[in-house]
Design an enzyme around this catalytic site. Structure first.
Site, PDB file in Angstrom:
ATOM      1  N   THR A 139       5.641  26.280  45.776  1.00 26.98           N
ATOM      2  CA  THR A 139       6.297  24.969  45.799  1.00 26.98           C
ATOM      3  C   THR A 139       7.778  25.131  46.165  1.00 26.98           C
ATOM      4  OG1 THR A 139       6.708  24.797  43.420  1.00 26.98           O
ATOM      5  CG2 THR A 139       4.553  23.994  44.255  1.00 26.98           C
ATOM      6  N   ALA A 193       4.583  27.933  41.254  1.00 25.22           N
ATOM      7  CA  ALA A 193       5.338  26.679  41.136  1.00 25.22           C
ATOM      8  C   ALA A 193       6.846  26.917  41.074  1.00 25.22           C
ATOM      9  CB  ALA A 193       4.839  25.907  39.923  1.00 25.22           C
ATOM     10  N   HIS A 194       7.562  25.836  40.956  1.00 23.70           N
ATOM     11  CA  HIS A 194       9.028  25.802  41.069  1.00 23.70           C
ATOM     12  C   HIS A 194       9.744  26.832  40.180  1.00 23.70           C
ATOM     13  CE1 HIS A 194       9.568  23.956  37.094  1.00 23.70           C
ATOM     14  NE2 HIS A 194       8.379  23.441  37.341  1.00 23.70           N
ATOM     15  N   ASP A 195      10.790  27.392  40.720  1.00 20.70           N
ATOM     16  CA  ASP A 195      11.740  28.243  39.988  1.00 20.70           C
ATOM     17  C   ASP A 195      11.157  29.562  39.494  1.00 20.70           C
ATOM     18  OD1 ASP A 195      14.010  26.368  40.110  1.00 20.70           O
ATOM     19  OD2 ASP A 195      12.728  25.102  38.869  1.00 20.70           O
TER      20      ASP A 195
END
Ligand code: UDP
Length: 218
Positions: free
Chosen positions: A123, A141-143
């Site tokens: 993402t 996913a993010h981060d």
């Protein structure tokens, strides 16, 4: 100038990666390039696999070519690391493979030599090291921050704010719970996450965890 591109490994992983490499090679090619994709494998007799020539590494180096690249399509991360070092020494460039339907969103940094198989997702705001493997249907996913030589088997789900240290292996269908900003869930260096595990807390370096919730297997 002929650009010879190797899919290194002609076993299961390599035969799945070759069609994706064909796509990536077309996307990356300049108009003046003549491209040939070959399998390179040191454990098979030479010949042909799925319509591509199969060479040993020594033969690959001996072939006339203006440029040589390789994608390391071997699940074992220790082998990938050894072959990456060997390729650098021989002037073989890393070749990134990204499936046409892989979904990579905003502001990611993905290191050299990655393989993103079909239906994978990265993402946004993710950092990934060198020679990452994301097998089919896996997502990050993010981060998240992933180290070098991390391997995701099929259908792995890594939720947001997770750190996966180098050489960790996450088995088919495993789910990793999200961390939080400043307090990530950490999968330690060389940890192994079993198939279908549901990981709800950090995993120490070198540990193997299995089950739901995932526990250390002694
Ligand atoms: N291999 C190689 N050179 C090496 C180590 C491995 O060519 O130094 C090849 C090995 O002969 C085999 C492939 O890499 O064909 C690895 O296949 P395997 O079935 O073990 O796993 P996969 O990564 O395809 O799931």
């Amino acid at each position: 100038m002929k650009h010879l591109i190797a899919v290194y490994g002609a076993s299961g992983c390599g035969r799945e990666v070759m069609p994706l490499a064909r796509h990536s090679a077309r996307a990356a090619s300049g108009h003046d390039d003549t491209i040939e994709l070959v399998f390179v494998d040191d454990g098979y007799a030479c010949g042909e696999v799925n319509g591509h020539r199969l060479l040993t590494y020594a033969q690959f180096l001996a072939e006339p070519a203006g440029r040589r690249s390789a994608t390391l399509a071997i699940a074992n991360s220790n082998v990938r690391e050894r072959l990456a070092t060997q390729c650098v020494a021989d002037g073989v460039e890393p070749f990134e493979v990204v499936a046409a339907n892989a979904c990579v969103l905003d502001s990611n940094a993905i290191g050299e030599g990655a393989i993103l198989c079909g239906f994978t997702t990265v993402t946004s705001n993710v950092r990934i090291g060198r020679y990452f493997h994301a097998n089919i249907y896996s997502s990050v996913a993010h981060d998240c921050v992933l180290g070098d030589f991390v391997t995701l088997a099929p259908s792995v789900k890594v939720n947001g704010n997770v750190v996966v240290e180098e050489h960790a292996y996450i088995g088919t269908g495993a789910i990793i719970k999200q961390g939080s900003p400043g307090n990530p869930l950490v999968i330690g260096k060389r940890a192994v996450i079993g198939m279908g595990a549901v990981v709800t807390k950090s995993v120490p370096a070198g540990a193997t965890v299995v089950g739901n919730p995932a526990r250390i297997r002694e």
